[in-house]
Design a protein around this motif. Structure first.
Motif, PDB file in Angstrom:
ATOM      1  N   ILE A   9       0.890  -1.235  -0.166  1.00 59.13           N
ATOM      2  CA  ILE A   9      -0.119   0.056  -0.182  1.00 59.13           C
ATOM      3  C   ILE A   9       0.887   1.296  -0.090  1.00 59.13           C
ATOM      4  N   ARG A  10       0.586   2.122  -0.653  1.00 57.32           N
ATOM      5  CA  ARG A  10       1.148   3.559  -0.800  1.00 57.32           C
ATOM      6  C   ARG A  10       0.102   4.593  -0.559  1.00 57.32           C
ATOM      7  N   HIS A  11       0.303   5.369   0.256  1.00 54.78           N
ATOM      8  CA  HIS A  11      -0.634   6.182   0.794  1.00 54.78           C
ATOM      9  C   HIS A  11      -0.016   7.619   0.790  1.00 54.78           C
ATOM     10  N   PRO A  12      -0.440   8.723   0.126  1.00 59.22           N
ATOM     11  CA  PRO A  12       0.231  10.077   0.052  1.00 59.22           C
ATOM     12  C   PRO A  12      -0.086  10.825   1.611  1.00 59.22           C
ATOM     13  N   HIS A  13       0.825  11.666   1.756  1.00 57.26           N
ATOM     14  CA  HIS A  13       0.788  12.662   2.974  1.00 57.26           C
ATOM     15  C   HIS A  13       1.458  13.800   2.504  1.00 57.26           C
ATOM     16  N   CYS A  14       1.001  15.077   3.148  1.00 50.87           N
ATOM     17  CA  CYS A  14       1.777  16.136   3.068  1.00 50.87           C
ATOM     18  C   CYS A  14       1.955  16.903   4.512  1.00 50.87           C
ATOM     19  N   GLN A  15       2.163  15.891   5.349  1.00 45.60           N
ATOM     20  CA  GLN A  15       2.501  16.419   6.705  1.00 45.60           C
ATOM     21  C   GLN A  15       4.048  16.526   6.891  1.00 45.60           C
ATOM     22  N   SER A  16       4.562  17.163   7.822  1.00 46.44           N
ATOM     23  CA  SER A  16       6.052  17.262   8.371  1.00 46.44           C
ATOM     24  C   SER A  16       6.496  15.985   8.776  1.00 46.44           C
ATOM     25  N   HIS A  17       7.638  15.698   8.580  1.00 44.86           N
ATOM     26  CA  HIS A  17       8.244  14.417   9.029  1.00 44.86           C
ATOM     27  C   HIS A  17       7.786  14.045  10.464  1.00 44.86           C
ATOM     28  N   ASP A  18       7.831  15.147  11.367  1.00 43.78           N
ATOM     29  CA  ASP A  18       7.535  14.536  12.788  1.00 43.78           C
ATOM     30  C   ASP A  18       5.993  14.167  13.097  1.00 43.78           C
ATOM     31  N   ASP A  19       5.060  14.904  12.255  1.00 44.25           N
ATOM     32  CA  ASP A  19       3.694  14.784  12.352  1.00 44.25           C
ATOM     33  C   ASP A  19       3.564  13.427  11.527  1.00 44.25           C
ATOM     34  N   ALA A  20       4.076  13.025  10.329  1.00 44.56           N
ATOM     35  CA  ALA A  20       3.907  11.957   9.666  1.00 44.56           C
ATOM     36  C   ALA A  20       4.522  10.840  10.568  1.00 44.56           C
ATOM     37  N   ARG A  21       5.489  11.032  11.338  1.00 41.72           N
ATOM     38  CA  ARG A  21       5.940   9.955  12.036  1.00 41.72           C
ATOM     39  C   ARG A  21       5.018   9.561  13.272  1.00 41.72           C
ATOM     40  N   ALA A  22       4.537  10.458  13.818  1.00 44.50           N
ATOM     41  CA  ALA A  22       3.602  10.417  15.014  1.00 44.50           C
ATOM     42  C   ALA A  22       2.129   9.673  14.171  1.00 44.50           C
ATOM     43  N   ALA A  23       1.703   9.977  13.183  1.00 45.33           N
ATOM     44  CA  ALA A  23       0.634   9.215  12.467  1.00 45.33           C
ATOM     45  C   ALA A  23       1.012   7.882  12.365  1.00 45.33           C
ATOM     46  N   VAL A  24       2.320   7.462  11.911  1.00 47.24           N
ATOM     47  CA  VAL A  24       2.463   6.287  11.577  1.00 47.24           C
ATOM     48  C   VAL A  24       2.529   5.380  12.915  1.00 47.24           C
ATOM     49  N   GLU A  25       3.344   6.072  13.950  1.00 48.98           N
ATOM     50  CA  GLU A  25       2.833   5.289  15.348  1.00 48.98           C
ATOM     51  C   GLU A  25       1.462   5.230  15.906  1.00 48.98           C
ATOM     52  N   HIS A  26       0.579   6.025  15.398  1.00 43.53           N
ATOM     53  CA  HIS A  26      -0.960   5.794  15.668  1.00 43.53           C
ATOM     54  C   HIS A  26      -1.535   4.552  14.825  1.00 43.53           C
ATOM     55  N   VAL A  27      -1.125   4.611  13.724  1.00 43.14           N
ATOM     56  CA  VAL A  27      -1.282   3.283  12.629  1.00 43.14           C
ATOM     57  C   VAL A  27      -0.894   2.230  13.173  1.00 43.14           C
ATOM     58  N   ALA A  28       0.251   2.145  13.850  1.00 41.48           N
ATOM     59  CA  ALA A  28       1.209   1.054  14.416  1.00 41.48           C
ATOM     60  C   ALA A  28       0.132   0.469  15.676  1.00 41.48           C
ATOM     61  N   GLU A  29      -0.056   1.603  16.424  1.00 37.87           N
ATOM     62  CA  GLU A  29      -0.738   0.978  17.564  1.00 37.87           C
ATOM     63  C   GLU A  29      -1.975   0.265  17.350  1.00 37.87           C
ATOM     64  N   LYS A  30      -2.814   0.913  16.222  1.00 37.43           N
ATOM     65  CA  LYS A  30      -4.120   0.273  16.038  1.00 37.43           C
ATOM     66  C   LYS A  30      -3.761  -1.257  15.480  1.00 37.43           C
ATOM     67  N   ILE A  31      -2.665  -1.355  14.544  1.00 31.97           N
ATOM     68  CA  ILE A  31      -2.477  -2.731  14.009  1.00 31.97           C
ATOM     69  C   ILE A  31      -1.840  -3.554  15.103  1.00 31.97           C
ATOM     70  N   GLN A  32      -1.167  -3.073  16.185  1.00 32.30           N
ATOM     71  CA  GLN A  32      -0.555  -3.726  17.321  1.00 32.30           C
ATOM     72  C   GLN A  32      -1.880  -4.393  18.126  1.00 32.30           C
ATOM     73  N   GLU A  33      -2.759  -3.567  18.281  1.00 33.92           N
ATOM     74  CA  GLU A  33      -4.081  -3.909  19.049  1.00 33.92           C
ATOM     75  C   GLU A  33      -4.734  -5.049  18.333  1.00 33.92           C
ATOM     76  N   ARG A  34      -4.820  -4.865  17.046  1.00 28.59           N
ATOM     77  CA  ARG A  34      -5.954  -5.685  16.240  1.00 28.59           C
ATOM     78  C   ARG A  34      -5.136  -7.026  16.052  1.00 28.59           C
ATOM     79  N   PHE A  35      -3.894  -7.058  15.594  1.00 26.62           N
ATOM     80  CA  PHE A  35      -3.290  -8.103  15.242  1.00 26.62           C
ATOM     81  C   PHE A  35      -2.071  -8.802  16.131  1.00 26.62           C
ATOM     82  N   SER A  36      -2.032  -8.192  17.187  1.00 25.70           N
ATOM     83  CA  SER A  36      -0.902  -8.648  17.965  1.00 25.70           C
ATOM     84  C   SER A  36       0.381  -8.696  17.624  1.00 25.70           C
TER      85      SER A  36
END
Length: 91
Positions: free
Chosen positions: A6-33
């Motif tokens: 999957i390729r998903h575009p973004h226009c966030q700063s590096h720090d904001d994008a990294r924080a967003a990736v961490e939120h995605v990872a948290e959801k994936i961790q919760e859902r798929f252990s």
């Protein structure tokens, strides 16, 4: 191994994008252990039957996931859920 790419575009700063990736990872961790760890600008993850990474690029997020036999039967729902998380965090 069947995979999700999957390729998903973004226009966030590096720090904001990294924080967003961490939120995605948290959801994936919760859902798929899964276990996750940053390696540079790539958040690598794995567990039995799945491995991959979420790579943070300047204008997109690239998710690559390799699924084992059992999880390959759930490829569609897994991919849909990841896309939903990305859309929520990067829109």
């Amino acid at each position: 191994m069947p995979s999700i790419d999957i390729r998903h575009p973004h226009c966030q700063s590096h720090d904001d994008a990294r924080a967003a990736v961490e939120h995605v990872a948290e959801k994936i961790q919760e859902r798929f252990s899964i276990d996750c760890a940053w390696n540079g600008d790539a958040l690598e993850f794995n567990r039995s039957g799945v491995e991959g990474e979420i790579r943070l690029l300047p204008s997109e997020v690239h998710v690559v996931m390799r699924l084992g036999f059992m999880l390959s039967m759930l490829r569609g729902p897994i991919e849909s859920e990841i896309r939903r998380y990305l859309e929520r965090e990067f829109s």
